[in-house]
Each structure stands twice: as C-alpha cells, then as structure tokens.
Design a protein around this motif. Sequence first.
Motif, PDB file in Angstrom:
ATOM      1  N   HIS A 118      -3.378 -24.482  43.595  1.00 53.42           N
ATOM      2  CA  HIS A 118      -2.925 -23.113  43.330  1.00 53.42           C
ATOM      3  C   HIS A 118      -3.175 -22.176  44.509  1.00 53.42           C
ATOM      4  CE1 HIS A 118      -7.137 -23.038  42.139  1.00 53.42           C
ATOM      5  NE2 HIS A 118      -7.110 -21.737  42.391  1.00 53.42           N
ATOM      6  N   ASP A 119      -4.190 -22.458  45.311  1.00 51.69           N
ATOM      7  CA  ASP A 119      -4.481 -21.592  46.457  1.00 51.69           C
ATOM      8  C   ASP A 119      -3.489 -21.810  47.607  1.00 51.69           C
ATOM      9  OD1 ASP A 119      -5.562 -24.159  46.802  1.00 51.69           O
ATOM     10  OD2 ASP A 119      -7.102 -23.438  48.191  1.00 51.69           O
ATOM     11  N   CYS A 129      -0.137 -22.340  46.884  1.00 50.19           N
ATOM     12  CA  CYS A 129       1.177 -22.091  46.293  1.00 50.19           C
ATOM     13  C   CYS A 129       1.423 -20.597  46.145  1.00 50.19           C
ATOM     14  CB  CYS A 129       1.270 -22.733  44.907  1.00 50.19           C
ATOM     15  SG  CYS A 129       1.166 -24.524  44.915  1.00 50.19           S
ATOM     16  N   ARG A 130       2.675 -20.258  46.271  1.00 53.36           N
ATOM     17  CA  ARG A 130       3.101 -18.879  46.042  1.00 53.36           C
ATOM     18  C   ARG A 130       4.301 -18.919  45.104  1.00 53.36           C
ATOM     19  NH1 ARG A 130       5.249 -15.644  50.967  1.00 53.36           N
ATOM     20  NH2 ARG A 130       7.033 -14.981  49.782  1.00 53.36           N
ATOM     21  N   TRP A 131       4.248 -18.176  44.028  1.00 57.50           N
ATOM     22  CA  TRP A 131       5.303 -18.187  43.027  1.00 57.50           C
ATOM     23  C   TRP A 131       6.152 -16.943  43.178  1.00 57.50           C
ATOM     24  CZ3 TRP A 131       5.471 -22.821  41.074  1.00 57.50           C
ATOM     25  CH2 TRP A 131       4.300 -23.561  41.011  1.00 57.50           C
ATOM     26  N   LEU A 132       7.444 -17.145  43.285  1.00 59.07           N
ATOM     27  CA  LEU A 132       8.388 -16.044  43.413  1.00 59.07           C
ATOM     28  C   LEU A 132       9.351 -16.094  42.236  1.00 59.07           C
ATOM     29  CD1 LEU A 132       9.255 -16.551  47.183  1.00 59.07           C
ATOM     30  CD2 LEU A 132       7.590 -14.958  46.215  1.00 59.07           C
TER      31      LEU A 132
END
Length: 177
Positions: A6-7, A9-12
């Motif tokens: 999760h650190d 990853c970036r969710w758009l």
Amino acid sequence: QINGVHDRCRWLKGDLYAPVQGKKFDLITINPPFVPTPDEHMHIHRTGGESGEVISERAVAGLPQFLAEGGTFSMVLDFPVMRSSTYLERLSSWLGAKKGWGIAVLNFGHHSIENYIKDHVDSSDPNRYYELYERYLASYQRQGIYEVAWGNVFIRRLPKNHPGFADEFRQPRKAVG
C-alpha cells in the motif's frame, strides 16, 4: 494493504484515462465491464453497453496516447463474435493504426448466445426473465452477435517502423454451456 504494498501504490479515481492525462505507462491491465446488454438496469460494473465493447473500445483507443513504446496492454474479458467483423479487425480499428502494434488474442472458448443470455439475465422474476431474454436475443441478432467468446487480449507497442502483427490463438473449438 493485505499484500504489504500500500505504501507503493497510489489510487486515482476517474473516467478511464482521465486522471492520468499526459502520462505514459509500461503496463496497462484491465478487466472491463463486458456483458453485451440492452438492459439499462444492469449493474454498471458488468455492462459493456449494448455491444459489450463500449469500455474495451475506449481503453484500446487510448493506447496510442498512454502506452509507452515497448509497453504491454492486457485485458481479460468476454467479447462478442460478430458476423460483420472479427475481433482482431475491431481491435486494430480501435487502435487506428496497423504499424507499430502487436496484437494477440488468446481465445479460450465460446458460449452460445442462448446460454450466455441465460447466465446474465436475472431469473428471480420469471415474467421479467422472459421479457429480458427476448430483448437480449433480439439485440444480439440485430448486431450480428452469434456467439460470445472469452479470453485475454495482449497489445504491445512496437517501434513505429515495425510492420506490426495481429493473431488469434484459439482453444480447440467447442461451445460451452
């Protein structure tokens, strides 16, 4: 989070490529909504519009802008088998260019339209089921859909001067269901 990445990853959130304008990617992978349906009440995560190809066409058409040279696009989906064109022809036309692209379709099999419709129409209300079944069947017949296949699509962005290729690899022919 479960896999501990999760650190990194970036969710758009946005409409397909809208949040990533101006960027190029080495890998784009999707499992788009793909069910060909005339049912405007079907859950949005399932419907690919009446032809089943509304989202997949937009994703492929965006590759010239968003896939880097040497990059790969991967898509897993069901796709209509139509009388008017092959799936390879449609994929090529969505890209808008023949040169510089490699297209491979791994076709794992086919569903008859009758069985495909049965699998995707809600049967909890028998009266509505038969009405929807007939609407699906009429829609498929009008569009020239005579089967629905399932598989993986791989598109590779090759150097601009590469002649490109397009091929479909099929499992031995047998209808399912």
